[in-house]
Design an enzyme around this catalytic site. Structure first.
Site, PDB file in Angstrom:
ATOM      1  N   ASN A  18     -36.861  36.181   0.260  1.00  0.00           N
ATOM      2  CA  ASN A  18     -37.293  36.133  -1.143  1.00  0.00           C
ATOM      3  C   ASN A  18     -38.058  37.412  -1.456  1.00  0.00           C
ATOM      4  O   ASN A  18     -38.425  38.157  -0.546  1.00  0.00           O
ATOM      5  CB  ASN A  18     -38.136  34.870  -1.389  1.00  0.00           C
ATOM      6  N   PHE A  20     -50.235  27.197  -2.141  1.00  0.00           N
ATOM      7  CA  PHE A  20     -49.836  27.936  -3.337  1.00  0.00           C
ATOM      8  C   PHE A  20     -48.512  27.364  -3.823  1.00  0.00           C
ATOM      9  O   PHE A  20     -47.683  26.957  -3.007  1.00  0.00           O
ATOM     10  CB  PHE A  20     -49.695  29.437  -3.035  1.00  0.00           C
TER      11      PHE A  20
HETATM   12  N1  CTP Z   1     -44.817  26.112   2.592  1.00  0.00           N
HETATM   13  C1  CTP Z   1     -44.910  26.055   3.958  1.00  0.00           C
HETATM   14  N2  CTP Z   1     -43.781  25.884   4.694  1.00  0.00           N
HETATM   15  C2  CTP Z   1     -42.568  25.769   4.109  1.00  0.00           C
HETATM   16  C3  CTP Z   1     -42.466  25.829   2.710  1.00  0.00           C
HETATM   17  C4  CTP Z   1     -43.622  26.018   1.970  1.00  0.00           C
HETATM   18  O1  CTP Z   1     -46.002  26.156   4.497  1.00  0.00           O
HETATM   19  N3  CTP Z   1     -41.503  25.630   4.854  1.00  0.00           N
HETATM   20  C5  CTP Z   1     -46.047  26.276   1.791  1.00  0.00           C
HETATM   21  C6  CTP Z   1     -46.101  27.531   0.948  1.00  0.00           C
HETATM   22  O2  CTP Z   1     -46.668  28.610   1.661  1.00  0.00           O
HETATM   23  C7  CTP Z   1     -46.977  27.116  -0.208  1.00  0.00           C
HETATM   24  C8  CTP Z   1     -46.671  25.630  -0.357  1.00  0.00           C
HETATM   25  O3  CTP Z   1     -46.115  25.210   0.883  1.00  0.00           O
HETATM   26  O4  CTP Z   1     -48.340  27.229   0.094  1.00  0.00           O
HETATM   27  C9  CTP Z   1     -45.728  25.282  -1.459  1.00  0.00           C
HETATM   28  O5  CTP Z   1     -44.543  25.991  -1.259  1.00  0.00           O
HETATM   29  P1  CTP Z   1     -43.236  25.683  -2.135  1.00  0.00           P
HETATM   30  O6  CTP Z   1     -42.095  26.503  -1.623  1.00  0.00           O
HETATM   31  O7  CTP Z   1     -43.599  25.809  -3.578  1.00  0.00           O
HETATM   32  O8  CTP Z   1     -43.050  24.137  -1.835  1.00  0.00           O
HETATM   33  P2  CTP Z   1     -41.996  23.313  -1.113  1.00  0.00           P
HETATM   34  O9  CTP Z   1     -42.715  22.312  -0.285  1.00  0.00           O
HETATM   35  O10 CTP Z   1     -41.036  24.177  -0.384  1.00  0.00           O
HETATM   36  O11 CTP Z   1     -41.321  22.563  -2.304  1.00  0.00           O
HETATM   37  P3  CTP Z   1     -40.079  22.927  -3.261  1.00  0.00           P
HETATM   38  O12 CTP Z   1     -39.376  24.110  -2.644  1.00  0.00           O
HETATM   39  O13 CTP Z   1     -39.282  21.694  -3.262  1.00  0.00           O
HETATM   40  O14 CTP Z   1     -40.657  23.244  -4.603  1.00  0.00           O
END
Ligand code: CTP
Length: 404
Positions: free
Chosen positions: A212, A333
């Site tokens: 990303n 976040f």
């Molecule tokens: N995060 C994490 N590990 C992952 C995915 C996300 O630790 N595999 C953490 C990110 O660093 C951030 C938070 O979770 O602090 C939210 O990340 P986000 O990508 O918005 O959430 P997801 O749980 O992946 O939900 P979705 O993609 O369904 O919105």
């Protein structure tokens, strides 16, 4: 920075030329900048150079003795300044600061002021390592007024490679912004802050990956703000600009970095560092999935699958939440499009976090790669704070003010 009152003291070292860039950037950002040059500084750069960049006459020792001011100049400048930087700081001026000596305009202004002072030493390695210089350096740091940036190690103007290189403008400028924002408080002193930042990459083969566009700027801002407020910081860096990582570690002794390219590496680094952390901010953009298989050889185009089997990567934040002890705080976040609050609230609850920072990635001046950001802070006690667009460093300070 707009209309903030910043005083720059310049002493006699070759790094004086670099402070011109600091002054230029401050003036462009709308700050009011005044500068004092010692006699030594005038051997390296001219008052005219500095005055032109400040858009204001530069002060020299002759002004100290001139009877044209309605107040003694050092008193006037000392009362005027909201923050004071001495860059470069020579061994000579450092020794004066350590003993409270005042024999020129700059050192008298130090004694006549009360604002935070940022010190950016610069000298030859042998000079820097002298016992007397190190003793003076330790001595000044006992005074909470003095904040330090650098010196780093690198190629010096004397052709030596070693310690003594002045911190880069890229680190002096945010430190000044922090001191203006926080008033120089050290409320995170003795706290250990763990931050993840940047994007992760999940490789299909040595050249192709799922990733990303995260640049890690928000996490760097969090690391700077925490270190400027006295915290010991561990910054786990996903894929991001290596120069930005080198710059922060060269200038801030309280920041340690760990590289983590994939989600698995980031998980390992976070789990190892987490038990020692008082506050953890998971600002990294973790790729949610990875290719199910990895080829150690680069796949020729004809061998690329038309459909890519994927599997999920571990949810690092949820795993940290399971291991969290009562004294620890964990902040996630959520970079969102559209409505940012509802999905962030759902993540806060689902992942059992103390707080979450919801920020838009579909607005100009916010999100990936931007130097500014806006956000809504939510916590598990039902508090909500909307922070309008500001620099990522200011947002980081707002978060620490709100969360601690
Ligand atoms: N995060 C994490 N590990 C992952 C995915 C996300 O630790 N595999 C953490 C990110 O660093 C951030 C938070 O979770 O602090 C939210 O990340 P986000 O990508 O918005 O959430 P997801 O749980 O992946 O939900 P979705 O993609 O369904 O919105």
């Amino acid at each position: 920075m707009l209309n903030r009152r910043i005083l720059i003291g310049i002493t006699g070292g070759i790094a004086a030329y670099k402070v011109c860039e600091v002054i230029s950037n401050l003036a462009k950002a709308g700050a009011q900048v005044r500068a004092i040059l010692t006699d030594g500084a005038r051997e390296f750069i001219t008052p005219l150079t500095v005055a032109t960049l400040c858009r204001h006459p530069a002060y020299i020792d002759r002004d100290f003795w001139a009877a044209k001011h309605h107040k003694p100049l050092h008193i006037e400048l000392g009362e005027w300044a909201e923050v004071f930087a001495i860059a470069p700081l020579t061994a000579n001026t450092l020794a004066k600061l350590a003993t409270g000596m005042a024999d020129n305009l700059l050192t008298n202004t130090v004694l006549a002021s009360k604002c935070p002072i940022l010190l950016a030493p610069a000298m030859n390695t042998d000079m820097w390592q002298q016992m007397a210089v190190q003793r003076n350096w330790q001595q000044v740091q006992l005074d909470p007024r003095y904040h330090r940036v650098g010196p780093g190690a690198g190629l010096l103007a004397c052709d030596r490679v070693g310690a003594g290189r002045m911190a880069e403008p890229e680190e002096i400028l945010p430190y000044l912004e922090s001191l203006l924002q926080s008033g120089g408080k050290r409320d995170l002193s003795g706290r250990r802050v763990l931050i993840s930042t940047g994007g992760t990459r999940e490789y299909l083969d040595p050249v192709r990956f799922i990733g990303n566009p995260s640049t890690g700027k928000m996490g760097l801002a969090l690391a700077r703000a925490a270190a400027h407020r006295g915290a010991e910081v561990t910054l786990v860096c996903g894929s991001m600009d290596a120069n930005a990582i080198a710059s922060i570690t060269a200038s801030l002794i309280r920041v340690k970095t760990i590289a983590a390219s994939s989600a698995a590496q980031m998980q390992q680094a976070m789990l190892e560092s987490f038990p020692d952390a008082d506050l953890t901010c998971m600002a990294a953009a973790v790729a949610d999935v990875k290719p199910s298989s990895y080829s150690a050889e680069k796949l020729p185009k004809r061998s690329l699958p038309s459909q890519l089997p994927l599997e999920p990567v571990p949810d690092i934040l949820a795993e940290l939440a399971k291991r969290k002890q009562p004294h620890q705080r964990l902040i996630g976040f959520a970079a969102q499009t559209g409505d940012i609050v509802a999905p962030a609230m759902e993540k806060l609850q689902r992942k059992k976090l103390d707080a979450i920072v919801a920020n838009p990635i579909d607005k100009p001046g916010a999100g990936f790669g931007s130097d500014t950001n806006e956000a809504v802070f939510l916590d598990n006690r039902g508090r909500e704070l909307r922070v309008p667009s500001c620099s990522k460093l200011q947002l980081a300070h707002h978060l620490f003010d709100w969360a601690m």
